[in-house]
Design a protein around this motif. Sequence first.
Motif, PDB file in Angstrom:
ATOM      1  N   MET A   1     -31.343  64.250   7.545  1.00 16.96           N
ATOM      2  CA  MET A   1     -30.124  63.492   6.637  1.00 16.96           C
ATOM      3  C   MET A   1     -30.722  62.032   6.651  1.00 16.96           C
ATOM      4  N   ARG A   2     -30.189  61.674   4.867  1.00 18.64           N
ATOM      5  CA  ARG A   2     -30.625  60.563   4.504  1.00 18.64           C
ATOM      6  C   ARG A   2     -29.313  59.934   4.188  1.00 18.64           C
ATOM      7  N   ILE A   3     -29.144  58.349   5.288  1.00 20.70           N
ATOM      8  CA  ILE A   3     -27.531  57.966   4.643  1.00 20.70           C
ATOM      9  C   ILE A   3     -27.434  56.514   3.963  1.00 20.70           C
ATOM     10  N   LEU A   4     -27.478  56.175   2.949  1.00 24.91           N
ATOM     11  CA  LEU A   4     -27.307  55.103   2.249  1.00 24.91           C
ATOM     12  C   LEU A   4     -25.640  54.245   2.916  1.00 24.91           C
ATOM     13  N   LEU A   5     -25.553  53.603   3.375  1.00 22.79           N
ATOM     14  CA  LEU A   5     -24.534  52.580   3.741  1.00 22.79           C
ATOM     15  C   LEU A   5     -24.376  50.958   2.840  1.00 22.79           C
ATOM     16  N   VAL A   6     -23.980  51.229   2.227  1.00 23.31           N
ATOM     17  CA  VAL A   6     -23.063  50.110   0.995  1.00 23.31           C
ATOM     18  C   VAL A   6     -22.194  49.575   0.678  1.00 23.31           C
ATOM     19  N   HIS A   7     -21.917  48.247   1.430  1.00 22.85           N
ATOM     20  CA  HIS A   7     -20.996  46.961   1.109  1.00 22.85           C
ATOM     21  C   HIS A   7     -20.962  46.521  -0.181  1.00 22.85           C
ATOM     22  N   PRO A   8     -20.223  46.878  -1.137  1.00 19.61           N
ATOM     23  CA  PRO A   8     -19.633  46.399  -2.224  1.00 19.61           C
ATOM     24  C   PRO A   8     -19.517  44.847  -2.203  1.00 19.61           C
ATOM     25  N   GLU A   9     -20.150  43.974  -3.115  1.00 19.38           N
ATOM     26  CA  GLU A   9     -20.146  42.993  -3.919  1.00 19.38           C
ATOM     27  C   GLU A   9     -18.248  42.403  -3.026  1.00 19.38           C
ATOM     28  N   LEU A  10     -18.075  41.128  -2.841  1.00 17.30           N
ATOM     29  CA  LEU A  10     -17.374  39.722  -2.275  1.00 17.30           C
ATOM     30  C   LEU A  10     -16.408  39.200  -3.769  1.00 17.30           C
ATOM     31  N   PRO A  11     -15.309  39.441  -4.467  1.00 15.25           N
ATOM     32  CA  PRO A  11     -15.043  38.386  -5.734  1.00 15.25           C
ATOM     33  C   PRO A  11     -15.804  37.014  -5.607  1.00 15.25           C
ATOM     34  N   THR A  12     -16.267  36.886  -6.202  1.00 18.18           N
ATOM     35  CA  THR A  12     -16.444  35.119  -6.627  1.00 18.18           C
ATOM     36  C   THR A  12     -15.542  34.599  -6.785  1.00 18.18           C
ATOM     37  N   THR A  13     -13.981  35.398  -6.990  1.00 16.75           N
ATOM     38  CA  THR A  13     -12.726  34.337  -7.451  1.00 16.75           C
ATOM     39  C   THR A  13     -12.190  34.152  -5.640  1.00 16.75           C
ATOM     40  N   SER A  14     -12.677  33.950  -4.638  1.00 19.62           N
ATOM     41  CA  SER A  14     -11.697  33.733  -3.079  1.00 19.62           C
ATOM     42  C   SER A  14     -12.570  32.824  -2.200  1.00 19.62           C
ATOM     43  N   TYR A  15     -11.679  32.593  -2.064  1.00 15.74           N
ATOM     44  CA  TYR A  15     -12.223  30.544  -1.029  1.00 15.74           C
ATOM     45  C   TYR A  15     -13.218  32.002  -0.017  1.00 15.74           C
ATOM     46  N   TRP A  16     -13.209  33.413   0.527  1.00 10.05           N
ATOM     47  CA  TRP A  16     -13.752  33.152   1.769  1.00 10.05           C
ATOM     48  C   TRP A  16     -14.734  33.963   1.354  1.00 10.05           C
ATOM     49  N   GLY A  17     -15.626  33.722   0.438  1.00 14.24           N
ATOM     50  CA  GLY A  17     -17.350  34.653  -0.109  1.00 14.24           C
ATOM     51  C   GLY A  17     -18.601  32.961   0.597  1.00 14.24           C
ATOM     52  N   MET A  18     -18.207  31.929   0.299  1.00  6.14           N
ATOM     53  CA  MET A  18     -18.317  31.018   0.308  1.00  6.14           C
ATOM     54  C   MET A  18     -20.035  30.714  -1.328  1.00  6.14           C
ATOM     55  N   GLN A  19     -19.620  31.553  -2.317  1.00  5.88           N
ATOM     56  CA  GLN A  19     -20.671  32.045  -3.060  1.00  5.88           C
ATOM     57  C   GLN A  19     -22.005  30.739  -3.461  1.00  5.88           C
ATOM     58  N   TYR A  20     -20.825  29.406  -3.370  1.00  6.72           N
ATOM     59  CA  TYR A  20     -20.991  28.128  -3.907  1.00  6.72           C
ATOM     60  C   TYR A  20     -21.988  27.446  -3.767  1.00  6.72           C
ATOM     61  N   SER A  21     -21.912  27.474  -1.935  1.00  5.94           N
ATOM     62  CA  SER A  21     -22.524  27.176  -1.141  1.00  5.94           C
ATOM     63  C   SER A  21     -23.498  27.971  -0.126  1.00  5.94           C
ATOM     64  N   LEU A  22     -23.762  29.255  -0.440  1.00  8.88           N
ATOM     65  CA  LEU A  22     -24.562  30.008  -0.119  1.00  8.88           C
ATOM     66  C   LEU A  22     -25.762  29.265  -0.478  1.00  8.88           C
ATOM     67  N   PRO A  23     -26.315  29.475  -1.542  1.00 12.07           N
ATOM     68  CA  PRO A  23     -27.631  29.167  -2.603  1.00 12.07           C
ATOM     69  C   PRO A  23     -27.947  27.869  -1.449  1.00 12.07           C
ATOM     70  N   LEU A  24     -27.356  27.007  -1.314  1.00 11.87           N
ATOM     71  CA  LEU A  24     -27.953  25.412  -0.635  1.00 11.87           C
ATOM     72  C   LEU A  24     -28.403  25.492   0.571  1.00 11.87           C
ATOM     73  N   VAL A  25     -28.149  26.440   0.904  1.00 11.38           N
ATOM     74  CA  VAL A  25     -28.357  26.524   2.550  1.00 11.38           C
ATOM     75  C   VAL A  25     -29.320  28.568   2.800  1.00 11.38           C
ATOM     76  N   GLY A  26     -29.980  28.790   1.364  1.00 12.49           N
ATOM     77  CA  GLY A  26     -31.157  29.321   1.512  1.00 12.49           C
ATOM     78  C   GLY A  26     -31.012  31.349   1.818  1.00 12.49           C
ATOM     79  N   LYS A  27     -29.649  31.082   1.850  1.00 13.28           N
ATOM     80  CA  LYS A  27     -28.677  32.358   1.800  1.00 13.28           C
ATOM     81  C   LYS A  27     -28.369  33.204   0.540  1.00 13.28           C
TER      82      LYS A  27
END
Length: 530
Positions: A1-27
């Motif tokens: 059995m082969r199982i693909l575990l998928v986590h959908p993207e968090l919206p960029t319109t949220s304070y929680w995701g930190m998408q604008y800061s993450l690239p600055l620390v290489g994440k």
Amino acid sequence: MRILLVHPELPTTSYWGMQYSLPLVGKTALMPSLGLLTVAAMLPQEWSYRYLDINCEPLTDEAIAWADVVFFSAMIPQRDPLFVHAARCRSLGKPVVFGGPYPTSSPDECSPHCDTMVTGEIEGIVFEFARDLAAGSLRPLYSADGARPEMATSPTPRFDLVRASDFAMMPVQLSRGCPFQCEFCNAPIVFGRKPRVKNDAQVLAELDAIFVSGYRGLVFIVDDNLIGNKKEFRRLVPELERWNDDHGTPFAYTAEASLNLADDDALLTDMARCNFVGVFLGVETPSLESLRETKKLQNTKRSLLDSIEAIQRKGLIVSAGLIIGFDSDSEDIFDRQIEMVTQAAIPSAMAGLLFALPGTPLHERMEREGRLDEKRYDEALAHCGGTTNIHTRIDRRALLEGFGRVVEQLYSPPRYFERCFDLLARLPASQRFAGDWGIGVLLAAARKHDPEYREAARWFVRRVRRELPAQVGLALGLVVAGVHARRLTAEYVLPELARTLAELREASVPAIGLAKPPRRVRLPMLAQLG
């Protein structure tokens, strides 16, 4: 059995995701899905598993073709991408299984978009689910029916499935459940009011697994309330300290907790020795009337400002959740929120309008009172806390205008960095932080941002170097963290609020015809805070 575990993207319109800061620390993402990694550890280990986080990499046709079945786990803000990716997998002939917080809280909404849904805590039904999965005879629904399995049955998550270097934090769960019953919160509904706790060996085994993955840095304890069972957590802390010492202190810890954490000076001291560096508190509001209304009574029994400062003085950075729009709120609540956050020296304050989550007592009350506005459910999910799915006592236009003023002032660069400096002045000089911050990070943040932010950041760092030199590393981290909040506020939240308000003015929408707001309480804010 082969199982693909998928986590959908968090919206960029949220304070929680930190998408604008993450690239600055290489994440590329904040942290992986602990639920999916735990499920992978529960199912037969002779099966093959792949974890794919769409926040880090795209979901390709090749990845879907590899799988026999695709698992998705999602929270409510991930709803739209969840449905899009699930439809694509099904169109390519792959059965889709949903689980996690959103399907559990909204099964009727999710069921048309998947072949099988698992609701609740899977430990008690995993054998039956795995048997049917192996036989190719999955049912449409597997429900735990509110069962509360002991945490001793939960295995070490499969941290080996993730590329650790992608993530800014790694998640660990010590317990499930919260003893409080805040009207707007679904944690006691989902996990119960009697916290169930993992034993020491389980927790240390999970830290071992993260350590072996090569990850070093922040570990986020995802419990809804770290001290829901304070006795058990207090017992664990010395074991964490010993583990840290034996492994060269590879992790710093952050968590969510209730305000009564401030009451236990000895526990705070021990947490600081364990390298706890931050805690998120559900502060919600400075209004005692609103706290009582929403049954957040634990915040009414102690001085809010004194409690936050007591935690900071021990070396923990306090971030906070704020809610605006309670029935008891009057139109001075916006200025009171700003004043409270300023005096509490809280850099990161996640402000949002009151939202009625499905299954919560608040949702049930709003439904009884005919105050649910389901037309705005989708809008509320997409607007960073800047709208609500209920008819509030405060007129909608006044609510949106006031909310805009709150977030604009909270993330005004001068105000943000003034709070950051006040915070650093409270922290012990020996404060540590897991992260290799450098001046290059600061310069990268400055280049990518507006002149006002750049100048305020330079002022802040120069002042910290001059007056608090031991805190320069933390100061640079706060500069990076502030980038996300400032950009999101300036580039999305405020423009969207302006657009909504313009539409309301053009449509001449009348005020919501609810009861007149309660009499305004004119006591000074600090007097109300104790």
